[in-house]
Design a protein around this motif. Structure first.
Motif, short mmCIF file in Angstrom:
data_model
loop_
_atom_site.label_atom_id
_atom_site.label_comp_id
_atom_site.label_asym_id
_atom_site.label_seq_id
_atom_site.Cartn_x
_atom_site.Cartn_y
_atom_site.Cartn_z
N ALA A 4 0.88 -1.17 -0.06
CA ALA A 4 0.13 -0.03 -0.08
C ALA A 4 0.94 1.29 0.07
CB ALA A 4 -0.93 -0.12 1.08
N GLY A 5 2.01 1.33 -0.75
CA GLY A 5 2.76 2.60 -0.78
C GLY A 5 3.68 2.68 0.19
N ALA A 6 3.98 1.73 1.30
CA ALA A 6 4.88 2.01 2.41
C ALA A 6 5.76 0.90 2.35
CB ALA A 6 4.08 1.94 3.55
N GLY A 7 7.08 1.15 2.60
CA GLY A 7 8.20 -0.13 2.56
C GLY A 7 8.92 0.09 3.87
N ILE A 8 9.46 -0.79 4.35
CA ILE A 8 10.52 -1.19 5.32
C ILE A 8 11.71 -1.65 4.90
CG2 ILE A 8 9.44 -3.37 6.24
CD1 ILE A 8 10.89 -0.29 8.39
N CYS A 9 12.76 -1.17 4.85
CA CYS A 9 14.22 -1.51 4.51
C CYS A 9 15.09 -1.78 5.79
CB CYS A 9 14.61 -0.23 3.58
SG CYS A 9 16.46 -0.79 2.97
N LEU A 10 15.60 -2.84 5.90
CA LEU A 10 16.60 -3.27 6.89
C LEU A 10 17.96 -3.27 6.20
CD1 LEU A 10 14.77 -6.05 8.96
CD2 LEU A 10 14.10 -3.61 9.17
N GLN A 11 18.80 -2.34 6.79
CA GLN A 11 20.07 -1.94 5.93
C GLN A 11 21.22 -1.95 6.76
OE1 GLN A 11 19.70 2.89 5.27
NE2 GLN A 11 18.64 1.48 3.53
#
Length: 342
Positions: free
Chosen positions: A101-108
């Motif tokens: 839904a247009g949101a992301g989570i990035c573990l970096q």
């Protein structure tokens, strides 16, 4: 011009030539990497815009590109109808990723401090950083709720594998609307077998969200056993439902979970098989994938799940029907952590 000034001018000229030489070398190396990657049979990859927005134009997959070359570990995208086609790379690197839904989570990885670490970055639809949160360990799982309002992640605080028993995890849930962070599910009230439960060895991992943006499922480990739990974010409670369930993933209609289950007599380093659980009846169905899968599957639609297995460049993605029929098939080479959007 004095001798000292001549020396300074000469030194500046030498530094400039060296910089030009280094730039030319790096540029040539980058082009050579891209060319060699194509010659080796890898996917064609070009830099471009990658969006998480639920726009028109057909479904697409956004994922961590594992193909060797200058765009390795970057988020990339392909049309869902052509998963082995040319890839568009974003320039944003993630170790674990999910979006909805247009949101992301990035573990970096985070190399900005004195010591290397990790962080969870909330991304908007254009992959711009909205907020960032320091992580206490090595990234391993990430999820965004169907409505894009919640994000969860799990890290290894001690150990780096689910195969054994000597590890510790921390699982966090972030409300993307309010910014409220539940830093550890271990702070929630645990109801085990209908009674409040506390233990120093409790670990959680593998959150999956329901469509109501309140209910979630996850794995609870304690006393050498794993349990499926149903969580209530508003009530800050988790309730055990059954044993031997790890990394659940809820179907789009909310009626089934696909999870990895430890099966007796399998090797200690590869102990799992994929199963589907009907939440209403409690019936379990083994999926057609007979290899050990150490991943939290992603549903592509109401019928199919996708997961990673080791590949030549780290990981490949495979798909299998969620009802136990059919056979597994490779979906994409050199890819990890997919999100199906659109």
């Amino acid at each position: 011009m004095t001798l000292q000034r001549r020396i300074l001018v000469l030194a500046a000229f030498v530094v400039l030539l060296a910089a030009v030489a280094v730039y030319s070398f790096l540029r040539a190396s980058s082009r050579a990497d891209e060319k060699n990657q194509t010659q080796a049979g890898g996917p064609q990859i070009t830099r471009g815009a990658v969006s998480l927005a639920p726009a028109g134009g057909g479904r697409r997959i956004v994922f961590r590109n594992m193909a060797w070359g200058p765009h390795r570990d970057e988020l990339a995208t392909v049309p869902a109808a052509a998963p082995e086609g040319a890839r568009t790379a974003s320039g944003v690197s993630c170790l674990r990723f999910h979006a909805a839904a247009g949101a992301g989570i990035c573990l970096q990885a985070d190399k900005s401090g004195i010591q290397d670490g990790y962080r969870a970055v909330v991304l908007d639809a254009g992959l711009k950083e909205v907020s960032a949160h320091a992580l206490a360990g090595i990234p391993t799982r990430a999820r965004v709720s169907p409505g894009g309002h919640l994000a969860a992640w799990t890290v290894f605080v001690g150990g780096d594998s689910y195969a054994g028993t000597n590890f510790s995890t921390r699982t966090s849930v972030l409300d993307l609307r309010t910014g409220r962070l539940d830093a550890s599910l271990e702070d929630f009230t645990i109801l085990k077998d209908g009674k409040p439960y506390r233990s120093a060895d409790v670990n959680f991992w593998g959150v999956t969200f329901a469509a109501d943006e309140r209910t979630f499922y996850a794995t609870l480990a304690t006393g050498g056993r794993t349990h499926l739990v149903r969580g209530d974010l508003a009530g800050r409670t988790v309730t055990t439902l059954r044993e031997n369930v790890e990394c659940p993933s809820l179907s789009p209609d909310g009626t089934r979970l696909v999870f990895k289950k430890r099966v007796p007599d399998l090797p200690a380093e590869a102990p799992w098989r994929l199963y589907a659980l009907d939440l209403a009846s409690g019936a379990e169905t083994p999926l057609a994938e007979e290899r050990s899968v150490d991943d939290q599957v992603v549903w592509t639609d109401a019928r199919t799940v996708v997961y990673s297995l080791p590949g030549d460049f780290g990981a490949d993605l495979y798909a299998v029907p969620a009802d136990g029929s059919g056979a597994p098939a490779r979906l994409m080479a050199s890819a990890l952590a997919p999100a199906f959007l659109g």
